[in-house]
Design a protein around this motif. Structure first.
Motif, PDB file in Angstrom:
ATOM      1  N   PRO B 124      -6.577   6.492  -1.236  1.00 20.78           N
ATOM      2  CA  PRO B 124      -7.328   5.300  -0.833  1.00 20.78           C
ATOM      3  C   PRO B 124      -7.607   4.436  -2.071  1.00 20.78           C
ATOM      4  O   PRO B 124      -7.954   4.963  -3.130  1.00 20.78           O
ATOM      5  CB  PRO B 124      -8.630   5.875  -0.261  1.00 20.78           C
ATOM      6  N   LYS B 125      -7.443   3.148  -1.918  1.00 20.55           N
ATOM      7  CA  LYS B 125      -7.548   2.241  -3.063  1.00 20.55           C
ATOM      8  C   LYS B 125      -8.844   2.442  -3.835  1.00 20.55           C
ATOM      9  O   LYS B 125      -8.859   2.432  -5.072  1.00 20.55           O
ATOM     10  CB  LYS B 125      -7.448   0.797  -2.565  1.00 20.55           C
ATOM     11  N   ALA B 143       2.718   1.067  -5.846  1.00 22.23           N
ATOM     12  CA  ALA B 143       3.166   0.681  -4.507  1.00 22.23           C
ATOM     13  C   ALA B 143       1.975   0.705  -3.552  1.00 22.23           C
ATOM     14  O   ALA B 143       1.302   1.721  -3.418  1.00 22.23           O
ATOM     15  CB  ALA B 143       4.258   1.621  -4.022  1.00 22.23           C
ATOM     16  N   VAL B 144       1.724  -0.431  -2.900  1.00 22.62           N
ATOM     17  CA  VAL B 144       0.547  -0.568  -2.044  1.00 22.62           C
ATOM     18  C   VAL B 144       0.964  -0.628  -0.580  1.00 22.62           C
ATOM     19  O   VAL B 144       1.738  -1.500  -0.176  1.00 22.62           O
ATOM     20  CB  VAL B 144      -0.229  -1.853  -2.399  1.00 22.62           C
ATOM     21  N   VAL B 145       0.434   0.321   0.199  1.00 25.45           N
ATOM     22  CA  VAL B 145       0.689   0.324   1.644  1.00 25.45           C
ATOM     23  C   VAL B 145      -0.425  -0.471   2.308  1.00 25.45           C
ATOM     24  O   VAL B 145      -1.605  -0.140   2.151  1.00 25.45           O
ATOM     25  CB  VAL B 145       0.703   1.759   2.214  1.00 25.45           C
ATOM     26  N   THR B 146      -0.044  -1.512   3.016  1.00 26.55           N
ATOM     27  CA  THR B 146      -1.065  -2.369   3.643  1.00 26.55           C
ATOM     28  C   THR B 146      -1.024  -2.308   5.162  1.00 26.55           C
ATOM     29  O   THR B 146      -1.985  -2.666   5.818  1.00 26.55           O
ATOM     30  CB  THR B 146      -0.855  -3.842   3.234  1.00 26.55           C
ATOM     31  N   HIS B 147       0.118  -1.886   5.739  1.00 28.03           N
ATOM     32  CA  HIS B 147       0.270  -1.882   7.198  1.00 28.03           C
ATOM     33  C   HIS B 147       0.862  -0.563   7.678  1.00 28.03           C
ATOM     34  O   HIS B 147       1.520   0.136   6.915  1.00 28.03           O
ATOM     35  CB  HIS B 147       1.197  -3.026   7.641  1.00 28.03           C
ATOM     36  N   HIS B 148       0.659  -0.276   8.966  1.00 26.46           N
ATOM     37  CA  HIS B 148       1.183   0.993   9.486  1.00 26.46           C
ATOM     38  C   HIS B 148       2.106   0.808  10.689  1.00 26.46           C
ATOM     39  O   HIS B 148       2.338   1.747  11.442  1.00 26.46           O
ATOM     40  CB  HIS B 148       0.041   1.955   9.823  1.00 26.46           C
ATOM     41  N   ARG B 149       2.621  -0.396  10.860  1.00 29.52           N
ATOM     42  CA  ARG B 149       3.515  -0.562  12.013  1.00 29.52           C
ATOM     43  C   ARG B 149       4.488  -1.719  11.790  1.00 29.52           C
ATOM     44  O   ARG B 149       4.135  -2.727  11.172  1.00 29.52           O
ATOM     45  CB  ARG B 149       2.710  -0.829  13.287  1.00 29.52           C
ATOM     46  N   VAL B 161       6.827  -6.812   9.979  1.00 33.45           N
ATOM     47  CA  VAL B 161       5.548  -6.122   9.898  1.00 33.45           C
ATOM     48  C   VAL B 161       4.639  -6.638  11.017  1.00 33.45           C
ATOM     49  O   VAL B 161       4.553  -7.833  11.251  1.00 33.45           O
ATOM     50  CB  VAL B 161       4.892  -6.384   8.526  1.00 33.45           C
ATOM     51  N   LEU B 167      -4.100  -2.054   7.581  1.00 32.21           N
ATOM     52  CA  LEU B 167      -5.026  -0.959   7.293  1.00 32.21           C
ATOM     53  C   LEU B 167      -6.368  -1.519   6.852  1.00 32.21           C
ATOM     54  O   LEU B 167      -6.428  -2.528   6.156  1.00 32.21           O
ATOM     55  CB  LEU B 167      -4.477  -0.077   6.169  1.00 32.21           C
ATOM     56  N   GLU B 170      -6.429  -0.397   1.905  1.00 31.93           N
ATOM     57  CA  GLU B 170      -5.060  -0.176   1.458  1.00 31.93           C
ATOM     58  C   GLU B 170      -4.911   1.231   0.878  1.00 31.93           C
ATOM     59  O   GLU B 170      -5.855   1.788   0.318  1.00 31.93           O
ATOM     60  CB  GLU B 170      -4.654  -1.192   0.377  1.00 31.93           C
ATOM     61  N   LEU B 171      -3.700   1.765   0.991  1.00 31.25           N
ATOM     62  CA  LEU B 171      -3.387   3.067   0.407  1.00 31.25           C
ATOM     63  C   LEU B 171      -2.407   2.857  -0.740  1.00 31.25           C
ATOM     64  O   LEU B 171      -1.490   2.046  -0.646  1.00 31.25           O
ATOM     65  CB  LEU B 171      -2.750   3.975   1.462  1.00 31.25           C
ATOM     66  N   ILE B 172      -2.615   3.617  -1.807  1.00 32.21           N
ATOM     67  CA  ILE B 172      -1.726   3.530  -2.955  1.00 32.21           C
ATOM     68  C   ILE B 172      -0.824   4.755  -2.946  1.00 32.21           C
ATOM     69  O   ILE B 172      -1.300   5.861  -2.723  1.00 32.21           O
ATOM     70  CB  ILE B 172      -2.556   3.519  -4.268  1.00 32.21           C
ATOM     71  N   VAL B 173       0.465   4.568  -3.134  1.00 29.94           N
ATOM     72  CA  VAL B 173       1.341   5.723  -3.299  1.00 29.94           C
ATOM     73  C   VAL B 173       1.004   6.343  -4.658  1.00 29.94           C
ATOM     74  O   VAL B 173       1.017   5.641  -5.669  1.00 29.94           O
ATOM     75  CB  VAL B 173       2.826   5.319  -3.232  1.00 29.94           C
TER      76      VAL B 173
END
Lengths: 541, 541
Positions: B124-125, B143-149, B161, B167, B170-173
């Motif tokens: 989690p960011k 790498a930032v994950v901002t969406h899940h679909r 997207v 989200l 945001e989630l960070i890889v």
């Protein structure tokens, strides 16, 4: 200290309450501990340990199967939920099981000519659209990377996404790697001499699942994915079937989990496959678990990514493909196949610790000398042994702890036993124990491990056989699914419409068209239309 | 076919051109092949193979070191760039080396009491901001994950997207896992009885590097990260130092890559560490490679994530931490330490194939019988052997191929040799060969593998020793760095300002303050201020 005392009291109350509610639960370890307390005059700490332990007991299967499963996962220390929705932390015991699975499977793949490689975690978004069925199956719920930089929040608190670092094309965290791999194979395959290409990868993948359960369905999971390329359709089908056999052999010979081998119906196939071979296992609640799949992909991915080779006649042809995978879901299947109301039960071949040696009542030089000697002798036989040297915990506590953690064999070494030249050997699966002469104990334990492995498989097979029903009309079908659970063998007219209707009415899906299904004339249990063989139905995970 | 012929002609021209340009390159395999052609009247295919092979030759180190490295990585089939910027595909040979490294290191970690576990890919960011130094070091290029679909593009082409699937946070890889792991440890550590906690994880991590090179610096890479928790500062420091030793031992004993052990200066420390121990290796171009680091993290992460334990006196204290890691960068270090202008050179202990057996001129029943027998005998000694059964490729082609792939020992079995009861054994490191009596060949090869391992280490040590210079003034310093390269031992006044200034002027950084640096009075080469010991400078990867 006051807080701790209050906690202890609350725990005691919880236990008494638990005991009163479940009169029929197995109280073996509890009574053992009480007896131990009474006869050996244990200290206050000992009593506390046992009380604490009782608080760790798990919900019985008969009461709430789902809670039972979650309790085992948590209390045996296999996994836990993380701060990230749907992602689990795999704890050392759970990971140790997965490591053993990996090691065996990896050997089986290598023995059948495969090599490992590693492909990127990210897949360019456009790749997912290249194979029409695949995009429907996998380009929906997934983790999308849109930016590549964070920056300090201008308001001074924490970090925020840097809007100027937007990626030109979004990247998807791989839900499966066919697309990125076939895009790579394009450069690797030129001639029939480059075929077959037999590659496997051990990796993490992400599918944004809505409802998750540890091991069985998680947003991120670990798996292996094999991706092979072949010159002919026949060779590719043969490969997919061979791996199907490898999976079945692994499930039965190592996991002691019997499986039904068969093909998926069209609507249950992998997105992009012409044929999906599956192994289906039966859990103790009568639900099926799809434990591994092997796909014949035809030329779909070769065409989508333009992978052609020059054949022996110097003509260009598209390559034929397979893919196949098993995942950490197997750990869930393992737990659900063998465990009981005292905790995890592990087949010896995959147990991280196969034998635990416990000094009774506690480590002293004479006992430890014997323990070390026995441990060394067992290790020399390739057996994974642990000696519990903890001086603070009582034997009763330790016994229950290793029962919870599923260690197949426990050897207790006590002073009085030593005087008689014996040790106490207990087996986790039957919860029975024997006095065994020290002279023969290594062979006894080695044999016992084999016996436990066989017993677990036999027990699981008997359970499956008791929970497999052949029915010939829809009333019996519904009743079997609803009341008895398990696998139901029934005739089906072969149409997706009937398959869907049955699923809608009963929640049971066609798990597979079994390999060993005999051809016989019959009528579809739902539509009454003619059918040539029975297929396997069940509710499933 | 016309296209192929044109390609062939172009390749020939390329070779002639290459040969003319580099008069001094080693032409052993070329002349061998030519001789082979002339004496054995080989077919057109044979000639084509050799021409093709020559086209595969690599840029000499002396001409362009960087291109030499990339050529080896590509032409030996170790790795290649992928469709995703900065992410590599690790090909079977490269992955085979990594697998061997993993297996040895994993054993060393387990032998020192560590267990493996697995933590989520995503962080989690907000976690990244919790430790002040850490966020500066790691929350930038990621790498930032901002969406899940994803959803079908309303215009009908491909997928886009889904804006509604943003989200909340945001989630960070993961670029490294201290934060998510210490957030988990919070629940695992309550009392001194839970310590030490000694956990390692094998995982992929992502850092959005701008300039990438296969293995040495890639956006995604594979590594292990150990994360341990301790009751006291002393124990944590001891752990960090112990792992530092393990890394150094692995580098020297398995990779045959000598390393200097030492501590990083403050400005080169891991973000969030109080002390970083490093192993520094010297590459053939005179640049240093940081090959592994072990960090003493103090209580920084315990404080950031509020991880406390009850000590023996029943008082709450923050836990002490270490973390440590090595990555697929080691494969890059291995390549650069030993390889030559004919290709990869691998130390036997890590070579996926240690011995290749080649029938000369091609497989026939008598030769293959001997080959199979020898292979079985070598395998029985635990040696990794491969028999090349390919009937289409000529020996000269095969010799050059395995030279390129760095197989340490090659055994040629020819008909005439068999009549004399000998085989030909060639070693990759010295490119020399011997006729060896069949009777003693197993022992000869086993000994030779050990000798090659030792020779590679000795050679690398000699190179390092030749490229380590002690200097006492800044002119000599600059000259050593600029003209000779390698490690430079010099006095430094201990300030980050001087360190920065030297780096700015010479591009050399302080690689470490060596463990075995002797205390001696001296003056900083740059500022002239007093100094108590020499530190190690070099340009670095």
């Amino acid at each position: 200290m006051i807080l701790k005392t209050v906690k202890l009291v609350l725990r005691c109350l919880y236990i008494v309450n638990t005991l009163l509610r479940h009169k029929n639960r197995s109280l073996g370890s509890f009574f053992y501990s009480i007896k131990f307390l009474l006869t050996k005059r244990q200290s206050f700490i000992g009593i506390c340990q046992i009380i604490y332990l009782m608080a760790k007991e798990i919900t019985p299967r008969s009461e709430d199967y789902s809670k039972w499963y979650n309790d085992i996962v948590r209390k045996a220390g296999l996994a836990e939920n993380s701060a990230v929705r749907g992602c689990m932390v795999i704890k050392p015991l759970g990971f140790g099981i997965w490591e053993n699975m990996k090691s065996v499977l990896d050997g089986m793949f290598k023995d059948t000519g495969h090599v490992n490689a590693y492909f990127p975690l990210f897949i360019p978004k456009s790749f997912l659209s290249k194979e029409a069925d695949h995009v429907e199956g996998f380009a929906k719920e997934c983790a999308v990377v849109t930016h590549h930089r964070l920056m300090n929040n201008p308001n001074g608190s924490g970090v925020v996404v840097d809007p100027s670092a937007r990626l030109e094309e979004e990247l998807i965290v791989r839900p499966t790697s066919e697309t990125i791999i076939w895009n790579t194979y394009k450069d690797w395959i030129k001639s029939y001499r480059d075929l077959p290409l037999l590659i496997n990868q051990w990796a993490n993948v992400v599918r944004w699942e809505m409802r998750t359960r540890p091991f069985l369905r998680t947003a991120e999971f670990l798996w292996q994915e094999g991706h092979t390329a072949h010159a002919t359709s026949e060779e590719a089908v043969e490969e997919a079937k061979m791996i199907h056999e490898v999976y079945a052999r692994f499930a039965e010979d190592y996991m002691a989990m019997p499986v039904i081998k068969g093909a998926k119906t069209e609507s249950e196939r992998f997105a992009g496959a012409l044929e999906t071979y599956t192994i289906e296992a039966l859990m103790q609640d009568g639900k099926a678990l799809q434990a591994g799949t092997s796909h014949f992909l035809g030329q779909n991915f070769a065409k989508a990514f333009d992978v052609k080779y020059l054949n022996r006649d110097n003509k260009e042809e598209h390559v034929w493909a397979t893919s196949w995978g098993v995942s950490t879901r197997l750990v869930g299947g393992l737990i659900m196949t063998h465990s009981d109301d005292e905790g995890l039960v592990l087949p010896p071949k995959l147990a991280p610790t196969q034998v635990v040696i416990i000094p009774i009542p506690k480590p002293d030089p004479v006992i430890m000398e014997h323990a070390d000697k026995l441990s060394a002798a067992l290790k020399a036989q390739g057996i994974r042994v642990k000696i519990d040297r903890d001086e603070k915990k009582r034997p009763g506590f330790k016994f229950a702890q290793y029962e919870m953690e599923g260690v197949p064999v426990r050897v207790g070494i006590g002073k009085r036993d030593l005087e008689n030249n014996v040790v106490e050997v207990a087996r986790r699966d039957l919860k029975s124990k024997e006095s065994v002469a020290i002279d023969g104990v290594v062979k006894y334990v080695a044999d016992l491990l084999g016996e436990i492995q066989n017993n677990l498989l036999a027990k699981a097979k008997a359970f499956r056989s008791d929970h497999t029903t052949s029915v010939d009309n829809f009333e019996d079908f519904k009743s079997a699914i609803e009341n008895k659970g398990g696998f139901v063998q029934a005739h089906w007219d072969g149409t997706p419409e009937t398959e869907d209707k049955i699923k809608e009415l009963t929640k049971a899906s066609i798990r597979c068209i079994p390999n060993d299904s005999v051809l016989e004339e019959g009528k579809c249990v739902y539509s009454g239309k003619p059918s040539k063989q029975r297929v396997l139905f069940a509710k499933a995970y």
